[in-house]
Enzyme design. Structure first.
Site, short mmCIF file in Angstrom:
data_model
loop_
_atom_site.label_atom_id
_atom_site.label_comp_id
_atom_site.label_asym_id
_atom_site.label_seq_id
_atom_site.Cartn_x
_atom_site.Cartn_y
_atom_site.Cartn_z
N GLY A 91 2.22 -4.85 -7.93
CA GLY A 91 2.16 -4.17 -9.20
C GLY A 91 0.60 -3.23 -9.24
CG HIS A 92 -3.21 -5.17 -7.97
ND1 HIS A 92 -4.35 -4.68 -7.29
CD2 HIS A 92 -2.95 -6.08 -7.14
CE1 HIS A 92 -4.63 -5.38 -6.17
NE2 HIS A 92 -3.77 -6.28 -5.87
CD GLN A 137 -3.11 -0.74 0.06
OE1 GLN A 137 -3.10 0.49 -0.26
NE2 GLN A 137 -4.07 -1.56 -0.01
CB CYS A 148 -9.57 -10.09 0.21
SG CYS A 148 -8.35 -9.01 1.55
#
Lengths: 433, 433
Positions: free
Chosen positions: B245-246, B224, B375
């Site tokens: 990456g995302h 983060q 999640c």
């Protein structure tokens, strides 16, 4: 400005616009089997077994998931839904491709190595401590062999490695003989070999193993088989099967494990994949792999027949051009009685008296092929697979792996055969000096 | 046909061509900070912490590696080189992003969970059997906590979990006190928390840990933090760091572990990543992550300042609109004395007397945000992080996580605040009925 000038201007404008669109990858619809490869290099690609070109169909399918639908599939809001649906649709395509009973039996992984490792490690961890024996063949991919070796070294299992015959075929009877009833956790025999294209009778392996121990699980690494031949998990009767995206038209970085067994996680974290594999879903890659499955479902017989034609044409032309040299075709294709057990797209071709890597060095910018599996490149040792099938060392050193596929054309094959023959002669002659 | 008709025709043709090109994602150059998001949905995206939109810069960088350069980086022929070079360039970008000493310290992984799991499992396997103790915080991501719990359950380690204060900050002194000299293999403290945006003083953690045991390794999950604040592994002094990456502009399905320690492999097979992580390199994804790193290296201060402005604007407008209700901001941002330790882009905003997931259900198609980490969506339990920082339960249930980023605009923020306030009032009123 006269009319002619303006007509020319209009025409040029339209052409320019379409050119820009084409450069941006704007094309539509299913690509034809045998259509030339979309690529910038002039080098003829005969290395489908190392990696299949990303099918433009698959790349097209990904683009909206790069530019528009980039949400997290776990999100409850508007950005989650399209990605969740896309992941589900891709999973269903893989289920259909493999004829699995339920799409929940398909678990995404990041690569074939992860799927192979997980099948082994998961099977051992899932079983009673008394089941600590593993059976593999000597010609498995390093993702199986290196993993087994590490598990043995760590004292987590014992392993039996079963050899193959001169055609690269593993005998189901030999595999069954290696099983230790009540002790064998998992048997892993690859469906198709990456170097000589031998397609194992994994259905017979499953039946033979179960006759000895109904509770031994069977895994098969189908990395080289899927997208080349039909693969049906029901017909094979396997418990687990590895399928790898970049071997049949999807990009590198995506794979799946078919499993009808509950395997403890290898990756732990969030609840993705119904709690079986942590990690935010790689949406664009999954979409591409689902599309690759649809390409096979729509064009499978055509791709297979085309590959066989191209492979046979390549073989004939090479054999004709090099008729005066000592050459051999390895694997089932080289043995008439087993040629039905050969992948349609791989030609393992040996010339006595050359070093394949030197020939390929000369061809670096004109014909792309392998001296052995891609991941061994740089090493000059004889490949373990060629050793296992007892190819005489001078032939093994002179072995080219040529592999064709959906976008190979006849003129490419002809030109490649001529270039290879020329390079072979140059090195063959040099050796005789 | 007259001149006017032809001029119109030419103009329309050019416009059409460019429109098609634009639809195919054909755009060039670095996108501007604060430019509107390229997206199809009308829903305002305030969920950058769940997943950052794929930057169009990154998608553009991938396209050639989907349509043209799809070779296997291990191949010795013309198709290998461009991919090998691209992987090396991307690795160098990540090295520069993190200020690592050498690009060989960057190992590609498929996701943050893999990198986190590997840091823990690898650290334990690399150490003497006497070093079997692990220290983590109670507010780590599940990729750390679930992995530690599994390792403890398997008897592979013992673990100490360190809590945090009311702002979500972990004390370096507490961490050091948990270290067992000669026994602690690895300490893992996240750099920035995903729910309340608390940025830990990992530099202080490293110094405090080493004062107690110079040989205890320190890992930080920077999922983060990277792409939101500057992250410098030299300044932090960590042994390992996870970057995903995302979370900063690349697609899902790619991450890296910075490590200056030799970790035994988690994935075994081919010799990729200098033998440390098997699996054919996910070239397009690695290229995108390298580009995301370059975006931060070029625009970092601007992205950070823009995010802060957008976050503060959002906060002010929400607080103004809901001034008559009981609201609170959680984490360091809510405590003036710690506000320097807050991520620039996360606003954890609580309203006493609503259920956040009901409010977000109303806003599903207009404002994208989270009730807690993505999640966890679908679960109605209070998040472990909000529990750890002792947010009173009614406030915890009423907590929205709003996260902004590079492409958030002021008008989006204003509109989103209005919509959120309206939905909050609808539910708040309903509750009072």
């Amino acid at each position: 400005m006269n009319e002619v000038t303006l007509v020319v201007l209009a025409t040029v404008s339209v052409a320019l616009g379409l050119r820009v669109a084409a450069a941006a990858g704007w094309r539509k619809g299913r690509r034809k089997v045998g259509s030339p490869l979309p690529r910038e290099s002039k080098c003829i690609y005969l290395d489908y077994a190392a990696t299949c070109p990303i099918y433009a169909d698959c790349a097209d399918a990904m683009v909206p998931y790069l530019y528009s639908h980039w949400g997290n599939p776990s999100s409850g809001h508007a950005y989650g839904g399209p990605c969740r649906d896309a992941v589900a649709a891709a999973r269903e395509s893989i289920r259909a491709l493999l004829n699995a009973r339920d799409s929940s039996e398909i678990v995404w992984c990041s690569c074939g190595s992860e799927a192979d490792n997980w099948a082994l490690v998961g099977s051992l961890r899932a079983r009673r401590p008394s089941r600590r024996h593993v059976v593999v063949s000597t010609i498995e991919h390093p993702a199986i062999l290196a993993c087994v070796d590490a598990l043995v070294a760590a004292g987590e299992c014992v392993a039996t490695k079963v050899g193959c015959d001169g055609a690269g075929l593993v005998s189901a009877r030999d595999v069954a003989a290696a099983v230790r009833p009540g002790e064998t956790a998992v048997v892993s025999i690859m469906l198709a070999n990456n170097e000589v294209g031998a397609v194992q009778d994994v259905g017979a392996v499953c039946r033979a193993v179960r006759a000895v121990d109904p509770e031994a699980w069977v895994h098969t690494d189908a990395a080289q088989a899927v997208g080349k031949i039909d693969v049906d998990v029901q017909a094979l009767g396997v418990d687990m099967l590895t399928v790898v995206g970049h071997k049949f038209g999807a990009p590198k970085g995506v794979a799946a494990l078919y499993t009808r067994r509950d395997l403890p996680n290898m990756l732990l974290g969030g609840g993705q994949e119904r709690g079986r594999r942590a990690g935010t879903e790689a949406v664009p890659n999954l979409v591409a792999m689902g599309e690759a499955a649809r390409v096979w479902l729509e064009q499978g017989p055509e791709i297979r027949a085309h590959s066989e034609r191209m492979r046979d044409r390549l073989r004939r032309r090479l054999e004709t051009k090099l008729a005066d040299l000592e050459t051999a075709v390895n694997g089932p294709l080289g043995a008439k009685e087993f040629s039905h057990a050969a992948l349609p797209n791989v030609l393992s071709f040996s010339v006595n008296g050359i070093r394949a890597f030197e020939v390929l060095g000369d061809l670096r910018d004109t014909v792309a092929a392998s001296a052995s599996a891609a991941c061994h490149t740089g090493s000059t040792s004889v490949s373990a697979v060629l050793e296992a099938i007892q190819v005489p060392t001078p032939y093994a050193i002179g072995t080219l792996r040529l592999s064709v596929g959906r976008h190979t054309t006849a003129s490419e094959v002809d030109r490649a055969a001529d270039l290879i023959a020329e390079a072979v002669r140059a090195h063959y002659t040099n050796k005789r000096d």
